[in-house]
Design a protein around this motif. Structure first.
Motif, PDB file in Angstrom:
ATOM      1  N   GLU A   1      -8.723   8.231  -1.583  1.00 22.78           N
ATOM      2  CA  GLU A   1      -9.207   6.902  -1.188  1.00 22.78           C
ATOM      3  C   GLU A   1      -8.062   6.067  -0.617  1.00 22.78           C
ATOM      4  O   GLU A   1      -8.221   5.360   0.380  1.00 22.78           O
ATOM      5  CB  GLU A   1      -9.810   6.189  -2.402  1.00 22.78           C
ATOM      6  CG  GLU A   1     -11.137   6.733  -2.861  1.00 22.78           C
ATOM      7  CD  GLU A   1     -12.302   6.085  -2.122  1.00 22.78           C
ATOM      8  OE1 GLU A   1     -12.084   5.097  -1.403  1.00 22.78           O
ATOM      9  OE2 GLU A   1     -13.432   6.594  -2.269  1.00 22.78           O
TER      10      GLU A   1
ATOM     11  N   LEU B   1      -9.503  -4.801   3.339  1.00 25.29           N
ATOM     12  CA  LEU B   1      -9.521  -3.391   2.968  1.00 25.29           C
ATOM     13  C   LEU B   1      -8.886  -3.168   1.606  1.00 25.29           C
ATOM     14  O   LEU B   1      -9.421  -2.431   0.770  1.00 25.29           O
ATOM     15  CB  LEU B   1      -8.789  -2.559   4.021  1.00 25.29           C
ATOM     16  CG  LEU B   1      -9.601  -2.081   5.228  1.00 25.29           C
ATOM     17  CD1 LEU B   1      -8.670  -1.501   6.287  1.00 25.29           C
ATOM     18  CD2 LEU B   1     -10.633  -1.034   4.800  1.00 25.29           C
TER      19      LEU B   1
ATOM     20  N   LYS C   1      -6.670  -5.787   7.070  1.00 24.75           N
ATOM     21  CA  LYS C   1      -5.927  -5.052   6.049  1.00 24.75           C
ATOM     22  C   LYS C   1      -6.053  -5.677   4.658  1.00 24.75           C
ATOM     23  O   LYS C   1      -6.142  -4.963   3.651  1.00 24.75           O
ATOM     24  CB  LYS C   1      -4.458  -4.921   6.445  1.00 24.75           C
ATOM     25  CG  LYS C   1      -3.752  -6.226   6.737  1.00 24.75           C
ATOM     26  CD  LYS C   1      -2.366  -5.981   7.302  1.00 24.75           C
ATOM     27  CE  LYS C   1      -1.670  -7.284   7.667  1.00 24.75           C
ATOM     28  NZ  LYS C   1      -0.339  -7.058   8.268  1.00 24.75           N
TER      29      LYS C   1
ATOM     30  N   PHE D   1     -10.706  -1.901  -1.846  1.00 27.65           N
ATOM     31  CA  PHE D   1     -10.237  -0.701  -2.550  1.00 27.65           C
ATOM     32  C   PHE D   1     -10.051  -0.998  -4.039  1.00 27.65           C
ATOM     33  O   PHE D   1     -10.482  -0.228  -4.894  1.00 27.65           O
ATOM     34  CB  PHE D   1      -8.925  -0.215  -1.944  1.00 27.65           C
ATOM     35  CG  PHE D   1      -8.181   0.771  -2.816  1.00 27.65           C
ATOM     36  CD1 PHE D   1      -8.594   2.093  -2.882  1.00 27.65           C
ATOM     37  CD2 PHE D   1      -7.098   0.356  -3.598  1.00 27.65           C
ATOM     38  CE1 PHE D   1      -7.940   3.000  -3.707  1.00 27.65           C
ATOM     39  CE2 PHE D   1      -6.438   1.257  -4.417  1.00 27.65           C
ATOM     40  CZ  PHE D   1      -6.858   2.584  -4.479  1.00 27.65           C
TER      41      PHE D   1
ATOM     42  N   GLU E   1      -7.019   7.286   2.832  1.00 24.73           N
ATOM     43  CA  GLU E   1      -7.996   6.846   3.835  1.00 24.73           C
ATOM     44  C   GLU E   1      -7.819   5.365   4.143  1.00 24.73           C
ATOM     45  O   GLU E   1      -7.871   4.950   5.309  1.00 24.73           O
ATOM     46  CB  GLU E   1      -9.414   7.102   3.304  1.00 24.73           C
ATOM     47  CG  GLU E   1     -10.537   6.615   4.218  1.00 24.73           C
ATOM     48  CD  GLU E   1     -10.533   7.283   5.587  1.00 24.73           C
ATOM     49  OE1 GLU E   1     -11.046   6.655   6.547  1.00 24.73           O
ATOM     50  OE2 GLU E   1     -10.017   8.413   5.709  1.00 24.73           O
ATOM     51  N   MET E   2      -7.589   4.563   3.111  1.00 27.23           N
ATOM     52  CA  MET E   2      -7.368   3.135   3.340  1.00 27.23           C
ATOM     53  C   MET E   2      -6.099   2.899   4.154  1.00 27.23           C
ATOM     54  O   MET E   2      -6.052   2.046   5.040  1.00 27.23           O
ATOM     55  CB  MET E   2      -7.268   2.387   2.005  1.00 27.23           C
ATOM     56  CG  MET E   2      -7.099   0.877   2.178  1.00 27.23           C
ATOM     57  SD  MET E   2      -6.839   0.006   0.638  1.00 27.23           S
ATOM     58  CE  MET E   2      -5.190   0.543   0.209  1.00 27.23           C
TER      59      MET E   2
ATOM     60  N   GLN F   1      -6.915   3.485   7.747  1.00 24.96           N
ATOM     61  CA  GLN F   1      -7.717   2.402   8.314  1.00 24.96           C
ATOM     62  C   GLN F   1      -6.885   1.150   8.560  1.00 24.96           C
ATOM     63  O   GLN F   1      -7.077   0.449   9.560  1.00 24.96           O
ATOM     64  CB  GLN F   1      -8.897   2.088   7.399  1.00 24.96           C
ATOM     65  CG  GLN F   1      -9.942   3.190   7.339  1.00 24.96           C
ATOM     66  CD  GLN F   1     -11.118   2.831   6.461  1.00 24.96           C
ATOM     67  OE1 GLN F   1     -11.152   1.761   5.843  1.00 24.96           O
ATOM     68  NE2 GLN F   1     -12.096   3.723   6.384  1.00 24.96           N
TER      69      GLN F   1
ATOM     70  N   ASN G   1       0.821  -1.208   0.000  1.00 27.64           N
ATOM     71  CA  ASN G   1       0.000   0.000   0.000  1.00 27.64           C
ATOM     72  C   ASN G   1       0.857   1.261   0.000  1.00 27.64           C
ATOM     73  O   ASN G   1       0.532   2.249  -0.673  1.00 27.64           O
ATOM     74  CB  ASN G   1      -0.923  -0.008   1.213  1.00 27.64           C
ATOM     75  CG  ASN G   1      -1.970   1.085   1.129  1.00 27.64           C
ATOM     76  OD1 ASN G   1      -2.776   1.097   0.208  1.00 27.64           O
ATOM     77  ND2 ASN G   1      -1.950   2.005   2.076  1.00 27.64           N
TER      78      ASN G   1
END
Length: 343
Positions: free
Chosen positions: A311, A329, A326, A333, A314-315, A318, A253
């Motif tokens: 986005e 999530l 994770k 996404f 924000e992910m 979180q 990520n």
């Protein structure tokens, strides 16, 4: 002079008493280094007519002393001077203090039987210093600065042609991307490809894909492409492969976020009229990375890229706060974003 001219001159045995090899392209610098060693037939560090000095640990007194020594059963002495930091504005608190006046005096009347080569692996020197001015006045300058994209392409194409093989266009572009347009890496991987090809006359995409390793950054580049094209299945398959290889979702990520940030920065700078070179200079990254980013983002409007970046931020929050699983999530996404991009 450039590297090719320097190599040709050395073959003709037209030696100068002092050389300055200036620039940060490691591969070209190694070529020059090896050309000197080959020409002077230096086979080991203990050669009586060869000395190699690191200026972070050696004084200029020692260098000048060796430079003024007559050759031992030979016509020339070859002396390499590494990391001459005293030619730059860099401050080296851990290094010994150098008496540069000694070098200035030597350069005014260098010994003809000594070939003194300074390897300055720096983008630029401090032109205000007396020692730098005298060195540039006396020395034969050999520039080993990084090649432009066009020069790099031409250089690699020449190497391929000399090996009597052909690399098709798609394979060539993939090769450039997987080697990050870094000449040292390109030459290492090209040698591997040419050895593997053997009697084959055409290097294909399949050959490049199988022989040139993909870094995590390269895989994330592909994942970004899949997401932007709405290809959720390919993006998730790549994510699963990376996960099975032991790559953490947080790391994946983070790199994806970095890639989207580059796309957004490129989009904004393109909007105000910046060209590839200007963007590369502003962001302090390789121009080829900028070129790829510009190609990726050209067909998308700024709002879309901003929304994607938001986005992802924000992910990321979180994931790090542990509010949801994770992996779930990340998968959500990809599915949400790919579905949006297909509209």
């Amino acid at each position: 002079m450039n590297v090719q001219t320097a190599l040709q001159t050395l073959k003709q045995q037209e030696f100068k008493p002092v050389y300055l090899v200036l620039g940060t392209e490691d591969y070209l610098q190694k070529q020059i280094r090896q050309a000197f060693l080959d020409k002077f037939k230096v086979e080991a560090d203990d050669d009586l007519n060869f000395m190699n000095f690191d200026m972070e640990t050696t004084s200029l007194e020692d260098v000048i002393g060796e430079a003024e020594t007559v050759p031992f059963f030979g016509d020339y002495r070859l002396i390499f001077v590494e990391t001459p930091y005293f030619l730059t504005a860099e401050k080296k608190t851990s290094s010994i203090e150098q008496n540069t006046d000694l070098l200035v005096d030597y350069l005014k009347n260098p010994v003809e039987s000594t070939v003194l080569v300074f390897f300055a692996n720096y983008e630029k020197l401090d032109e205000r210093k007396k020692v730098t001015k005298q060195l540039k006045k006396t020395a034969e300058l050999i520039e080993v600065k990084p090649l432009s994209e066009q020069e790099t392409r031409r250089y690699i194409q020449q190497q391929v042609e000399q090996a009597s093989v052909r690399m098709d266009k798609e394979a060539f572009e993939l090769f450039l991307r997987l080697t990050d347009m870094e000449l040292s890496k390109m030459m290492r991987e090209l040698e591997k490809i040419l050895l593997f090809s053997g009697s084959e006359t055409v290097v294909t995409v399949e050959t490049v894909s199988s022989l040139v390793p993909k870094s995590l950054e390269h895989n994330i580049f592909d994942m970004t492409n899949y997401v932007l094209k709405g290809q959720a299945d390919l993006a998730l398959r790549l994510y699963d492969d990376l996960h099975l290889q032991g790559e953490e979702t947080i790391k994946i990520n983070a790199i994806l976020l970095s890639q989207l940030r580059l796309l957004l920065q490129s989009k904004i700078l393109m909007k105000i009229g910046y060209q590839q070179a200007n963007i590369a200079e502003t962001l302090s990254i390789h121009p080829y990375r900028v070129k790829l980013a510009m190609q990726q983002v050209r067909s998308f409007d700024e709002k879309t890229v901003v929304n994607l970046f938001d986005e992802l931020v924000e992910m990321d929050y979180q994931i790090k706060s542990g509010k949801m699983d994770k992996e779930l999530l990340f998968q959500l996404f990809v599915l949400k974003t790919a579905n949006y991009m297909k509209r």
